[in-house]
Design a protein around this motif. Structure first.
Motif, PDB file in Angstrom:
ATOM      1  N   SER A  83     -22.340  25.268  21.231  1.00 36.78           N
ATOM      2  CA  SER A  83     -22.983  24.201  22.128  1.00 36.78           C
ATOM      3  C   SER A  83     -23.690  23.097  21.543  1.00 36.78           C
ATOM      4  CB  SER A  83     -23.612  24.811  23.474  1.00 36.78           C
ATOM      5  OG  SER A  83     -22.839  25.984  24.104  1.00 36.78           O
ATOM      6  N   LYS A  84     -24.507  23.638  20.611  1.00 36.42           N
ATOM      7  CA  LYS A  84     -25.362  22.599  20.083  1.00 36.42           C
ATOM      8  C   LYS A  84     -24.348  21.886  19.062  1.00 36.42           C
ATOM      9  CE  LYS A  84     -29.383  22.436  17.045  1.00 36.42           C
ATOM     10  NZ  LYS A  84     -28.690  21.288  16.053  1.00 36.42           N
ATOM     11  N   GLU A  85     -23.382  22.246  18.401  1.00 36.02           N
ATOM     12  CA  GLU A  85     -22.654  21.449  17.497  1.00 36.02           C
ATOM     13  C   GLU A  85     -21.953  20.524  18.257  1.00 36.02           C
ATOM     14  OE1 GLU A  85     -19.345  22.182  14.039  1.00 36.02           O
ATOM     15  OE2 GLU A  85     -20.277  23.752  15.058  1.00 36.02           O
ATOM     16  N   ARG A  86     -21.507  20.928  19.415  1.00 37.42           N
ATOM     17  CA  ARG A  86     -20.749  19.765  20.274  1.00 37.42           C
ATOM     18  C   ARG A  86     -21.456  18.728  20.771  1.00 37.42           C
ATOM     19  NH1 ARG A  86     -17.892  24.579  22.697  1.00 37.42           N
ATOM     20  NH2 ARG A  86     -19.550  24.722  24.022  1.00 37.42           N
ATOM     21  N   LEU A  87     -22.748  19.236  21.176  1.00 38.06           N
ATOM     22  CA  LEU A  87     -23.809  18.309  21.513  1.00 38.06           C
ATOM     23  C   LEU A  87     -24.122  17.131  20.394  1.00 38.06           C
ATOM     24  CD1 LEU A  87     -25.892  17.088  23.683  1.00 38.06           C
ATOM     25  CD2 LEU A  87     -27.448  18.602  22.841  1.00 38.06           C
ATOM     26  N   ASP A  88     -24.323  17.616  19.234  1.00 41.07           N
ATOM     27  CA  ASP A  88     -24.568  16.684  18.056  1.00 41.07           C
ATOM     28  C   ASP A  88     -23.227  15.991  17.591  1.00 41.07           C
ATOM     29  OD1 ASP A  88     -26.997  18.065  17.571  1.00 41.07           O
ATOM     30  OD2 ASP A  88     -26.251  19.421  16.089  1.00 41.07           O
ATOM     31  N   VAL A  89     -22.176  16.505  17.939  1.00 48.40           N
ATOM     32  CA  VAL A  89     -20.982  15.486  17.462  1.00 48.40           C
ATOM     33  C   VAL A  89     -20.774  14.384  18.693  1.00 48.40           C
ATOM     34  CG1 VAL A  89     -18.411  15.397  17.349  1.00 48.40           C
ATOM     35  CG2 VAL A  89     -19.602  17.475  16.320  1.00 48.40           C
ATOM     36  N   VAL A  90     -21.116  14.703  20.060  1.00 44.02           N
ATOM     37  CA  VAL A  90     -21.183  13.850  21.066  1.00 44.02           C
ATOM     38  C   VAL A  90     -22.083  12.713  20.595  1.00 44.02           C
ATOM     39  CG1 VAL A  90     -21.463  13.454  23.724  1.00 44.02           C
ATOM     40  CG2 VAL A  90     -20.050  15.374  22.488  1.00 44.02           C
ATOM     41  N   LYS A  91     -23.299  13.002  20.269  1.00 45.05           N
ATOM     42  CA  LYS A  91     -24.392  12.033  20.117  1.00 45.05           C
ATOM     43  C   LYS A  91     -23.885  11.046  18.830  1.00 45.05           C
ATOM     44  CE  LYS A  91     -28.379  14.686  21.466  1.00 45.05           C
ATOM     45  NZ  LYS A  91     -29.553  15.358  21.143  1.00 45.05           N
ATOM     46  N   SER A  92     -23.155  11.586  17.753  1.00 45.46           N
ATOM     47  CA  SER A  92     -22.714  10.897  16.885  1.00 45.46           C
ATOM     48  C   SER A  92     -21.737   9.993  17.388  1.00 45.46           C
ATOM     49  CB  SER A  92     -22.356  11.583  15.797  1.00 45.46           C
ATOM     50  OG  SER A  92     -23.159  12.523  15.170  1.00 45.46           O
ATOM     51  N   LEU A  93     -20.883  10.537  18.212  1.00 40.60           N
ATOM     52  CA  LEU A  93     -19.607   9.738  18.622  1.00 40.60           C
ATOM     53  C   LEU A  93     -20.469   8.327  19.350  1.00 40.60           C
ATOM     54  CD1 LEU A  93     -16.518   9.205  19.531  1.00 40.60           C
ATOM     55  CD2 LEU A  93     -17.050  10.652  21.412  1.00 40.60           C
ATOM     56  N   MET A  94     -21.024   8.638  20.318  1.00 42.88           N
ATOM     57  CA  MET A  94     -21.658   7.644  21.368  1.00 42.88           C
ATOM     58  C   MET A  94     -22.602   6.578  20.731  1.00 42.88           C
ATOM     59  SD  MET A  94     -20.155   8.525  24.070  1.00 42.88           S
ATOM     60  CE  MET A  94     -20.667   7.212  24.873  1.00 42.88           C
ATOM     61  N   ALA A  95     -23.217   6.995  19.307  1.00 47.50           N
ATOM     62  CA  ALA A  95     -23.707   5.984  18.612  1.00 47.50           C
ATOM     63  C   ALA A  95     -23.079   5.353  17.578  1.00 47.50           C
ATOM     64  CB  ALA A  95     -24.905   6.994  17.948  1.00 47.50           C
ATOM     65  N   CYS A  96     -21.897   5.717  17.358  1.00 51.35           N
ATOM     66  CA  CYS A  96     -20.881   5.022  16.654  1.00 51.35           C
ATOM     67  C   CYS A  96     -20.653   3.780  16.753  1.00 51.35           C
ATOM     68  CB  CYS A  96     -19.681   5.998  16.275  1.00 51.35           C
ATOM     69  SG  CYS A  96     -18.348   5.301  15.148  1.00 51.35           S
ATOM     70  N   LYS A  97     -20.852   2.659  15.950  1.00 49.15           N
ATOM     71  CA  LYS A  97     -20.507   1.324  16.077  1.00 49.15           C
ATOM     72  C   LYS A  97     -19.842   0.589  14.730  1.00 49.15           C
ATOM     73  CE  LYS A  97     -22.411   1.182  20.252  1.00 49.15           C
ATOM     74  NZ  LYS A  97     -21.782   1.159  21.402  1.00 49.15           N
ATOM     75  N   PRO A  98     -19.137  -0.187  15.015  1.00 50.48           N
ATOM     76  CA  PRO A  98     -18.573  -1.150  13.594  1.00 50.48           C
ATOM     77  C   PRO A  98     -19.885  -1.298  12.700  1.00 50.48           C
ATOM     78  CG  PRO A  98     -17.687  -1.959  15.401  1.00 50.48           C
ATOM     79  CD  PRO A  98     -18.853  -1.145  16.281  1.00 50.48           C
ATOM     80  N   LYS A  99     -19.526  -0.982  11.528  1.00 51.07           N
ATOM     81  CA  LYS A  99     -20.690  -1.626  10.722  1.00 51.07           C
ATOM     82  C   LYS A  99     -20.566  -2.878  10.081  1.00 51.07           C
ATOM     83  CE  LYS A  99     -21.378   3.108   8.668  1.00 51.07           C
ATOM     84  NZ  LYS A  99     -20.749   3.728   9.516  1.00 51.07           N
ATOM     85  N   PRO A 100     -21.437  -4.022  10.153  1.00 48.09           N
ATOM     86  CA  PRO A 100     -21.238  -5.259   9.634  1.00 48.09           C
ATOM     87  C   PRO A 100     -20.250  -5.540   8.290  1.00 48.09           C
ATOM     88  CG  PRO A 100     -23.595  -4.813  10.340  1.00 48.09           C
ATOM     89  CD  PRO A 100     -22.815  -3.381  10.204  1.00 48.09           C
ATOM     90  N   GLY A 101     -19.634  -6.278   8.334  1.00 48.79           N
ATOM     91  CA  GLY A 101     -18.861  -6.389   7.010  1.00 48.79           C
ATOM     92  C   GLY A 101     -17.527  -5.442   6.965  1.00 48.79           C
ATOM     93  N   ALA A 102     -17.689  -4.275   7.423  1.00 53.64           N
ATOM     94  CA  ALA A 102     -16.740  -3.451   7.311  1.00 53.64           C
ATOM     95  C   ALA A 102     -15.514  -3.516   8.193  1.00 53.64           C
ATOM     96  CB  ALA A 102     -17.273  -1.823   7.633  1.00 53.64           C
ATOM     97  N   SER A 103     -14.420  -2.883   7.851  1.00 51.98           N
ATOM     98  CA  SER A 103     -13.227  -3.002   8.565  1.00 51.98           C
ATOM     99  C   SER A 103     -13.107  -2.224   9.922  1.00 51.98           C
ATOM    100  CB  SER A 103     -11.920  -2.526   7.534  1.00 51.98           C
ATOM    101  OG  SER A 103     -10.706  -2.409   8.188  1.00 51.98           O
ATOM    102  N   ILE A 104     -12.849  -3.026  10.749  1.00 53.57           N
ATOM    103  CA  ILE A 104     -12.553  -2.387  12.057  1.00 53.57           C
ATOM    104  C   ILE A 104     -11.864  -1.039  11.761  1.00 53.57           C
ATOM    105  CG2 ILE A 104     -10.509  -3.508  13.149  1.00 53.57           C
ATOM    106  CD1 ILE A 104     -14.062  -3.135  14.758  1.00 53.57           C
ATOM    107  N   CYS A 105     -10.749  -0.895  11.175  1.00 56.41           N
ATOM    108  CA  CYS A 105      -9.806   0.124  10.984  1.00 56.41           C
ATOM    109  C   CYS A 105     -10.754   1.455  10.692  1.00 56.41           C
ATOM    110  CB  CYS A 105      -9.072   0.042   9.972  1.00 56.41           C
ATOM    111  SG  CYS A 105      -7.703  -1.535  10.598  1.00 56.41           S
ATOM    112  N   ALA A 106     -11.982   1.185   9.750  1.00 61.62           N
ATOM    113  CA  ALA A 106     -12.721   2.303   9.406  1.00 61.62           C
ATOM    114  C   ALA A 106     -13.749   3.015  10.643  1.00 61.62           C
ATOM    115  CB  ALA A 106     -13.878   1.748   8.350  1.00 61.62           C
TER     116      ALA A 106
END
Length: 284
Positions: free
Chosen positions: A122-145
Motif C-alpha cells: 500500500s505504501k509503495e502504491r501511494l509513493d508511485v501515485v505521488k510521483s505520477l501526479m507530480a510528473c511534469k514535462p521537463k524544460p527543454g526535454a522531449s515531450i515523448c520522454a
C-alpha cells in the motif's frame, strides 16, 4: 495462439521436470519480506506458464461420498498442483519464512503473505501515485520522454494491483501537457478515438516536430524599427529650431504668434534691421 490457416494451436505441454525448472527460476530471488511484490509477480508469471496459478486464488475443492467422478478428478488435480506449488513457494523463501509456512497450502500461504506485507504494498502504491501526479514535462526535454515516464508509473501501479483503464491514463497524460499542446489536445478530443499510450506517444512525437518548427525565430529586421528610428531623428531636428514665425496666416491657413514688435514698412529708409535694431541699416 493461432496458425496461418486460422486454426488454434494447443499450448505447449510442460515437460516432466517442469517443477524443477520452476523451482530454479524462483530460486534466483528468495522471498525475504521487503521484496514480496517482486517475488509474487515472478511466482505468478512462472505458475501461469505451468497452468498452476489458480491454486493461489482457489481453495482445494471438498469432495464426499456423493461427489461425481468429474469432481473427484478435479479435486485430485487441484490437490497435486497445490502440493507442488506449496513446496516450490516454501523452497524459494528465506529460512525464517520457511519455518512459518512449512506445512501450509499454497492458497493459505498466499493469503497470509498478503496480510503480512500488504502495508508495504500500500505504501509503495501511494509513493508511485505521488510521483505520477507530480510528473511534469521537463524544460527543454522531449515531450515523448514525459509520456514514457508516465507510462512507467502506470505499469508499476498495474504490477501493484492498481490498474488504470486506457482512457483514464490518456486523460491524465493530456492534462499534464504544456500550453503549447492545447491545440493538439483539442483536436484529439474532437476526434475521440480509442488510443493506447504508445499510439499517443507517436502522435505527440509528430506534433512536437511541428511545434519546434513554428518556434524558429525570423532573421529579417522588422520595418517598424526603421520607422521609429527615422521618426526620432525628425523629432530631434524640430526641437533644435529656434526661429520665430511672422504674424499672419501660413500657406495652410494657421495663424502663428510673433514676439517681435517691429512694424512692417515698404520704405527701406524706415525699415529697422532685425539683427542690430537700427533704422536704415538695410539701406546701407
Amino acid at each position: 495462439m493461432s496458425s496461418e490457416n486460422g486454426v488454434n494451436t494447443p499450448a505447449p505441454n510442460p515437460s516432466p521436470n517442469s517443477s524443477f525448472s520452476l523451482l530454479s527460476v524462483l530460486g534466483r530471488e528468495r522471498l525475504t519480506g521487503p521484496n514480496y511484490m517482486d517475488w509474487m509477480r515472478n511466482l505468478r508469471f512462472t505458475l501461469r506458464y505451468e497452468n498452476k496459478e489458480y491454486v493461489l486464488d482457489e481453495q482445494i475443492p471438498i469432495i464426499d461420498n456423493d461427489s461425481t467422478q468429474e469432481e473427484i478428478e478435479a479435486h485430485q488435480k487441484h490437490y497435486d498442483d497445490a502440493n507442488k506449488v506449496s513446496c516450490i513457494m516454501a523452497a524459494s523463501m528465506s529460512p525464517e519464512l520457511q519455518k512459518t509456512f512449512e506445512n501450509t497450502w499454497a492458497y493459505e500461504m498466499n493469503q497470509q503473505l498478503k496480510e503480512m506485507f500488504q502495508a508495504k504494498a500500500s505504501k509503495e502504491r501511494l509513493d508511485v501515485v505521488k510521483s505520477l501526479m507530480a510528473c511534469k514535462p521537463k524544460p527543454g526535454a522531449s515531450i515523448c520522454a514525459f509520456v514514457l515516464e508516465m507510462k512507467g508509473y502506470f505499469d508499476r501501479l498495474e504490477s501493484l494491483n492498481m490498474a488504470f483503464d486506457a482512457e483514464l491514463s490518456i486523460n491524465i497524460i493530456l492534462s499534464g501537457l504544456p500550453a503549447d499542446y492545447n491545440q493538439f489536445v483539442l483536436s484529439y478530443q474532437i476526434n475521440r478515438k480509442e488510443t493506447l499510450i504508445m499510439e499517443l506517444h507517436s502522435l505527440l512525437q509528430t506534433a512536437e516536430q511541428g511545434i519546434k518548427k513554428s518556434d524558429v525565430p525570423s532573421t529579417s529586421t522588422a520595418p517598424v524599427l526603421n520607422v521609429g528610428h527615422n521618426a526620432k531623428k525628425r523629432k530631434t531636428s524640430h526641437s533644435n529650431w529656434k526661429g520665430k514665425a511672422t504674424q499672419g496666416k501660413s500657406d495652410r491657413g494657421f495663424k502663428r504668434k510673433v514676439d517681435s514688435e517691429i512694424a512692417p514698412t515698404g520704405d527701406p529708409k524706415e525699415a529697422v534691421c532685425f539683427y542690430c535694431n537700427t533704422k536704415g541699416a538695410l539701406e546701407a
